[in-house]
Motif scaffolding. Sequence first.
Motif, short mmCIF file in Angstrom:
data_model
loop_
_atom_site.label_atom_id
_atom_site.label_comp_id
_atom_site.label_asym_id
_atom_site.label_seq_id
_atom_site.Cartn_x
_atom_site.Cartn_y
_atom_site.Cartn_z
N LEU A 213 44.32 33.27 54.55
CA LEU A 213 43.31 32.35 54.03
C LEU A 213 42.18 33.07 53.91
O LEU A 213 41.51 33.68 54.89
CB LEU A 213 42.96 31.01 54.71
CG LEU A 213 44.20 30.18 55.25
CD1 LEU A 213 43.81 29.25 56.10
CD2 LEU A 213 45.09 29.82 53.88
N VAL A 214 41.66 33.32 52.73
CA VAL A 214 40.60 34.03 52.47
C VAL A 214 39.38 33.53 51.83
O VAL A 214 39.75 32.87 50.75
CB VAL A 214 41.01 35.31 51.62
CG1 VAL A 214 39.62 36.34 51.36
CG2 VAL A 214 41.67 36.45 52.56
N VAL A 223 40.97 39.62 48.93
CA VAL A 223 41.15 38.45 47.89
C VAL A 223 42.65 39.00 47.43
O VAL A 223 43.66 38.08 47.45
CB VAL A 223 40.33 38.33 46.79
CG1 VAL A 223 41.19 37.54 45.69
CG2 VAL A 223 39.04 37.93 47.26
N GLU A 224 43.06 40.43 47.50
CA GLU A 224 44.32 40.61 46.81
C GLU A 224 45.52 40.49 47.80
O GLU A 224 46.45 40.18 47.47
CB GLU A 224 44.26 42.12 46.41
CG GLU A 224 43.52 42.49 45.13
CD GLU A 224 43.39 43.73 44.78
OE1 GLU A 224 43.61 44.62 45.73
OE2 GLU A 224 42.72 43.98 43.64
N VAL A 225 45.11 40.38 49.10
CA VAL A 225 46.06 40.05 50.07
C VAL A 225 46.28 38.55 50.67
O VAL A 225 47.12 38.16 51.51
CB VAL A 225 46.11 40.98 51.31
CG1 VAL A 225 46.05 42.33 50.89
CG2 VAL A 225 44.86 40.52 52.35
N ALA A 226 45.68 37.83 49.87
CA ALA A 226 45.34 36.34 50.50
C ALA A 226 46.42 35.52 49.82
O ALA A 226 47.09 35.74 48.77
CB ALA A 226 44.20 35.66 50.13
N ASP A 227 47.06 34.59 50.43
CA ASP A 227 48.03 33.52 49.99
C ASP A 227 47.06 32.48 49.67
O ASP A 227 47.44 31.85 48.54
CB ASP A 227 48.63 32.77 51.19
CG ASP A 227 49.60 33.97 51.86
OD1 ASP A 227 50.48 34.25 51.02
OD2 ASP A 227 49.45 34.45 52.80
N VAL A 228 45.95 31.86 49.99
CA VAL A 228 44.96 31.01 49.45
C VAL A 228 43.44 31.50 49.37
O VAL A 228 43.26 32.28 50.38
CB VAL A 228 44.92 29.68 49.98
CG1 VAL A 228 43.98 28.58 49.85
CG2 VAL A 228 46.32 29.16 50.00
N VAL A 229 42.97 31.70 48.14
CA VAL A 229 41.39 31.95 48.24
C VAL A 229 40.52 30.59 47.98
O VAL A 229 40.98 30.12 46.87
CB VAL A 229 41.30 33.05 47.12
CG1 VAL A 229 39.75 33.27 47.23
CG2 VAL A 229 41.81 34.25 47.26
N GLY A 230 39.63 30.47 48.72
CA GLY A 230 38.82 29.18 48.69
C GLY A 230 37.52 28.98 49.36
O GLY A 230 37.33 29.76 50.44
N ILE A 248 46.32 33.54 59.19
CA ILE A 248 45.27 34.51 59.49
C ILE A 248 44.08 34.16 58.63
O ILE A 248 44.17 34.12 57.30
CB ILE A 248 45.73 35.99 59.16
CG1 ILE A 248 46.97 36.31 59.98
CG2 ILE A 248 44.73 37.15 59.49
CD1 ILE A 248 47.69 37.49 59.24
N VAL A 249 42.76 34.13 59.16
CA VAL A 249 41.79 33.21 58.43
C VAL A 249 40.47 34.43 58.45
O VAL A 249 39.89 34.92 59.39
CB VAL A 249 41.47 32.19 59.18
CG1 VAL A 249 40.13 31.43 58.44
CG2 VAL A 249 42.44 31.12 59.56
#
Length: 335
Positions: A213-214, A223-230, A248-249
């Motif tokens: 989570l990014v 951002v490119e390795v994130a499952d969720v960006v927000g 992983i936050v």
Amino acid sequence: MAKAKPVATLSEAESSVYRERIKKRLQERNAVLIAHYYTDPEIQALAEETGGFIGDSLEMARFGARHEAQTLVVAGVRFMGETAKILSPEKRVLMPTLEATCSLDVGCPADEFAAFCDQHPDRTVVVYANTSAAVKARADWVVTSSIALDVVRHLKDQGQKILWAPDKHLGDYVRRETGADVLLWDGACIVHEEFKAKGVLDLKKVHPGAAVLVHPESPQSMVEVADVVGSTSQLLKAARELPNDTFIVATDRGIFYKMQQENPQRRFMEAPTAGNGATCRSCAHCPWMAMNSLERMLRVLDDEQPSNPEEIHVSPDLIDQALKPLTRMLEFPRP
């Protein structure tokens, strides 16, 4: 940039005494405690226990405007207190310390920003909520990370070019996602800029089932390795709704209080902030957020003088100017 002053650690017995005294003073002063997700867990817990609020900067201000209390105690950083004052000019807004600031706010001085805007009069000025009242007053729009994409897509559809400030990473994320013509101010959050994609990938090898989570204030590599960006609220939602049991936050670790409270059966880990030999300036926790302490909060509430050194003041003219772009955002129809 001024360094954040360290806060002394209290024993559990000392913390208990402070909490009880603060609760009493909040009642006596007709005050409500409003805390950001990034403040320390004891501050967030106290807000809950006293009928206050925990949220992001805009929701903090909106809660304060709706609440009947005549005094708002804002635990966060200075721009959050200013936003609360803009939306509640008739109320008294206090903070544990006005020295708690933000690298994004400090890195975007109003006079320099105004000159930057004057150099690009053909652009619509969109500023992030993490800015001073004076910078907001110079903007056409104020946005939070949760609504930034929607607003910029709307402006792009109208053929407008954007001048964005102050966070270059969030601005670049918005530019990549929307395809809009976005000119960036050069600012960054000292917490989010430290997260390292390589460290996340290494951690994923140990915990392959973890979701990443990014927050979009982080660099593009994150951002490119994130499952969720927000935004903070969007990351909290993802922690509730994704099927993973480990996360992983990549945002301030203060958010773990609410994440763990809402998902006690799940595991949350900080995204790495430094590799071998690197220097960690924040270690996933904003040093200015950490300046919000029980001792400082009680000191502010104990001060009954008409002039409190930790009170937020914003001139009426500045409130009128800053309220326009804020209202434009608040009235923007969400899809």
